[in-house]
Design an enzyme around this catalytic site. Structure first.
Site, PDB file in Angstrom:
ATOM      1  CG  LEU A 787      -1.741  -1.339   1.221  1.00 34.14           C
ATOM      2  CD1 LEU A 787      -2.861  -1.717   2.990  1.00 34.14           C
ATOM      3  CD2 LEU A 787      -2.340  -1.691   0.696  1.00 34.14           C
ATOM      4  CB  ALA A 829       4.837   3.222   1.014  1.00 33.00           C
ATOM      5  CE  LYS A 830       5.284  -2.238   8.163  1.00 32.97           C
ATOM      6  NZ  LYS A 830       7.077  -2.091   8.410  1.00 32.97           N
ATOM      7  N   GLY A 831       3.762  -2.600   2.926  1.00 33.47           N
ATOM      8  CA  GLY A 831       4.046  -3.893   2.676  1.00 33.47           C
ATOM      9  C   GLY A 831       3.674  -5.309   3.597  1.00 33.47           C
TER      10      GLY A 831
END
Length: 855
Positions: A787, A829-831
């Protein structure tokens, strides 16, 4: 208690009346007639009861008539019981009683459990009442007392059986009573023949007399006699009948035809000077042996040498007639000598010795009946077969057109019951008859000899194309392996075909050969060869006799059989119901690895037709992908057969579904699968739209036209839930910015995972806050999402344990990241990812060996 001791005790208690009547003698004779093996297991009380009941039955018998009863022993009425029905017969002792009764029981298919046949001497009064079972003394009447335990029979069958046995024993009595008169008639015919046969050649006359003398010397069992007047036709002298031909209604030939109406062969016999006729009757014997009876015909000549009559003796050649060497039997010895002379072989040579063996082992009944010309042609034909593995057929028509005798030679190692049945059917069809009898000779020679007697209707004998018949039988006699070898050579060429035959031809088990023809095996050999390399191979097909919703699936696997618990759920997920499965282990002759062929009988789960012709390759690829683990086994796979989608195309719908589940859609995956499979054409249209939009080569169709068609189809969807689900898929496709679907790896193969970048703000019903974009990754092994809050964002990636809602977890981390990094960058942002097939041991380090750094 031992039976003998038990019988001694019970006999001692017999009443004076029974003792004086000699009941003890019958009881002991009965017990001594029981086979030792049966006696060891017998109940002494039942033995005693059966013997005493037999004694009671024999106490009254009408003179000259057998007493017969067939019944189910009952304790109240008979004093003893049995689990079987019982046949009891009391008769004047004479030949052929036991074997004639046993013949009739065998003809009816009735099993004999016990047969006891004491022969005793009795004293009866004039009315047939028993005075006493006597000791062996002069003047007493010798009687046969028979006790037979058989399969339990219904009451009406018992009555029929008793009546039939009475008729048979009546014929036995007639034959035995008239035996001496028939023999006297033979000698009278011989004397008459000697007096008027002066015009016959001397050797013909002497051979005829020698044969008649040989017959009388215990080589022929005389059962009946009748004289025929042949001066104007075939007219029976009914008053002349003896034995079983005493009844004027008993026929030997069709005895009412005129000479002009007689079959050509019979008319020729009547008119030629040959004094003797040896042939078979149309009647089967009910006495002694269950075969067609033999007819010995001796012509009557008038003073001018014209044939005016025929003495016809009906009976059976005795065992001695079959045991004597043909060279010692009159008529046959002359016939054989003439055949040997005509062959003109060197007497010390191989051919001469082989011919002698052929003639001596020739079917004895055939030797009596066959002409010299036919015997020569057949025996020489057999001689040429001696060292050859070749099928041969020799046919001989009965001169009265009642049957065709067929000698068939087949390679010994190929003879079995199915081949015999196949040959029987071909012979019946060729000559237009039905099987009457068959005889088999399997010796140490290369060929087995089968002798068939095919019964035909006089005047309706078909003309047989003997070479064509022989070719048909030869084809049937060829082994399954030989047919396969020829088919492989024809398909692959001689060198490659023979190589395949050597490796795989004999590898197929009997279960496979019984259910598959060689053409199916040729196709299977190629697939087995491919499967031996390690991959599974599949073949979905529909047999010609199957219904549209039915099919067969063969799965080929090297090494070990496929566990049914593993493969059945995969097939069911693809919309098939497995009805049955038959495994075949294929073991190559070269000693290579075993290949298992699993043959599944399948049907469509919903009863819809299986489009095997168009979608079998898609099905093969999809099931193989599931087997390898490249695709999940779930309800989406039903779209292979229902919508004609490939497994990678289905992967698009599956990946979007996984994403929808992460966004919190209220529908379960199973419900979404049902919606798509229930609207297969819409599912296919969604995939076509996806391909048209993102195909970099622009070869997947016009996206605008496809979308317009899709929207028109959506307006026709009945279910509100289905409509909502399908429109969510359409929304996702429109929201997708790009995808790796068309990318390949270094080997040119499509990548094992599917990813797509989404415009989050365009996605319907997406939980807030919405990122700028997000990337979703799907594969059977891993699912992941990334995201991004803006074009410039900062954040890490996480191994999540929340498989069902890891996007929610990552979304929360993204929001936290945005707060944490607000000073550094505008947004976060993060995954995150989940591992769907973790190692059984070792945890996360078992995957990477480096903790969390997996991607």
């Amino acid at each position: 208690m031992e039976i003998s001791a038990y019988l001694d005790r019970r006999i001692a208690d017999l009443s004076d009346t029974l003792a004086k009547a000699g009941a003890e003698r019958l009881i002991r004779a009965y017990a001594s007639g029981i086979p030792l093996a049966d006696l060891a297991e017998a109940d002494p009380e039942l033995v005693y009861g059966a013997a005493l009941g037999l004694f009671a039955f024999m106490r009254e018998r009408q003179p000259g008539v057998p007493s017969i009863r067939v019944f189910d022993p009952d304790l109240d009425r008979h004093g003893w019981v049995s689990s079987h029905s019982v046949v009891e017969i009391v008769n004047d002792d004479m030949p052929f009683l036991v074997d004639s009764v046993a013949m009739e029981l065998a003809r009816r298919g009735i099993k004999v459990h016990l047969l006891v046949h004491p022969v005793v001497r009795v004293d009866r009064d004039g009315a047939g009442m028993l005075r006493q079972v006597t000791a062996n003394g002069a003047g007493a009447l010798q009687e046969s007392v028979m006790h037979v335990e058989i399969d339990r029979q219904p009451v009406e069958v018992q009555a029929q059986l008793a009546a039939t046995l009475a008729d048979i024993l009546g014929q036995v009595r007639l034959a035995v009573a008239d035996w001496r008169r028939m023999l006297d008639t033979l000698w009278a015919g011989v004397a008459e023949f000697e007096a008027v046969a002066a015009k016959l050649p001397a050797d013909e006359k002497q051979e005829t007399l020698a044969f008649l003398d040989w017959l009388a010397d215990n080589h022929f069992t005389f059962l009946g006699y009748r004289r025929f007047d042949l001066s104007k036709g075939v007219v029976a002298d009914s008053a002349s009948g003896l034995g079983i031909l005493s009844d004027a209604g008993a026929h030997v030939f069709d005895e009412t035809v005129t000479l002009a109406d007689m079959p050509v062969e019979l008319r020729a016999f009547v008119q030629r000077p040959d004094p003797l006729m040896v042939t078979k009757s149309a009647r089967h014997a009910v006495i002694h042996r269950p075969v067609r009876m033999d007819i010995i015909g001796l012509k009557q000549f008038d003073a001018k040498g014209r044939v005016v009559g025929l003495h016809a003796f009906l009976g059976l050649f005795t065992s001695a007639a079959y045991n004597d060497r043909p060279a010692q039997i009159p008529l046959l010895r002359r016939k054989i000598a003439r055949v040997e002379a005509r062959a003109d072989f060197n007497k010390s040579g191989h051919d001469a010795k082989a011919l002698v063996n052929i003639l001596e082992t020739y079917p004895r009944d055939e030797l009596f009946q066959v002409s010299e010309d036919a015997l020569f042609e057949t025996s020489i034909g057999i001689l040429h077969l001696q060292d050859r593995q070749r099928v041969a057929v020799f046919l001989r028509n009965d001169e009265f057109e009642r049957f065709v005798s067929c000698l068939v030679f087949v390679p010994r190692d190929r003879y079995d019951t199915p081949l015999r049945l196949a040959i029987t059917a071909m012979l019946e069809e060729a000559v237009g008859g039905t099987l009457d009898a068959f005889y088999t000779q399997v010796a140490d020679l290369p060929l087995a000899r089968l002798h068939f007697i095919i019964r035909t209707t006089p005047g309706h004998l078909l003309r047989v194309d003997a070479p064509a018949l022989e070719m048909r039988i030869a084809d049937a006699a060829r082994t399954w392996y030989e047919h396969l070898q020829d088919a492989l050579v024809q398909t692959h060429g001689e060198a490659a075909g023979l190589a395949l035959a050597r490796r795989w031809g004999r590898a197929f088990p009997a279960s496979y050969r019984e259910s598959h023809g060689v053409l199916a095996a040729v196709a299977d050999v190629g697939r087995i060869q491919a499967a031996s390399g390690g991959d599974i191979v599949l073949n979905l097909y529909r047999p010609v006799e199957a219904e549209p919703y039915q099919g067969r699936l063969k799965l080929y696997r090297s090494g070990h059989p496929v566990p049914l618990s593993g493969i059945l759920p995969m097939l069911e997920a693809m919309g098939l119901v497995v009805i049955a499965e038959v495994p075949h282990e294929i073991v190559p002759a070269s000693g290579g690895g075993t290949v298992w062929v699993h043959d599944f009988e399948v049907e469509s789960a919903d009863g819809s037709p299986l489009d095997v012709a168009e979608r079998r390759d898609l099905f093969h690829d999809a099931l193989a992908a599931v087997w390898r683990g490249d695709a999940d086994s779930d309800g989406f796979n039903r779209l292979v057969l229902s919508a004609g989608l490939s497994w990678r195309e289905i992967m698009v719908l599956r990946a979007y579904t996984k994403y929808l589940r992460q966004t919190g859609i209220t529908y379960s995956q199973a419900y979404i699968e049902q919606a798509l499979s229930g609207n297969a054409d819409m599912a296919a249209a969604l995939v076509r739209l996806f391909l048209a939009i993102f195909d970099p080569k622009g070869e997947s169709g016009d996206g605008g036209h496809i979308e317009a068609s899709l929207l028109a189809g959506l307006d026709k969807v009945v279910s509100a839930d289905d409509d909502r689900i399908l429109r969510r898929f359409l929304n996702l496709i429109r929201s997708t910015l790009r995808t790796n679907y068309f990318q390949t790896d270094g080997g040119g193969r499509p990548k094992a995972y599917l990813s797509f970048k989404l415009d989050s703000k365009a996605v319907d019903e997406l939980p807030a806050p919405r990122p700028l974009v997000e990337v979703f990754v799907y594969s059977p092994r891993v699912e992941a999402i990334h995201l991004r809050g803006g074009k410039v964002a900062r954040g890490g990636i996480r191994w999540s344990d929340r498989r069902e809602d890891f996007r929610t977890e990552i979304l929360g981390l993204m929001k936290a990241q945005m707060v944490k990094n607000a000073v550094i960058v505008p947004v976060g942002a993060k995954g995150g990812f989940v591992v769907k097939r973790p190692p059984e041991t070792g945890g996360r380090r078992g995957v990477s060996g480096r903790g969390h750094r997996v991607l």
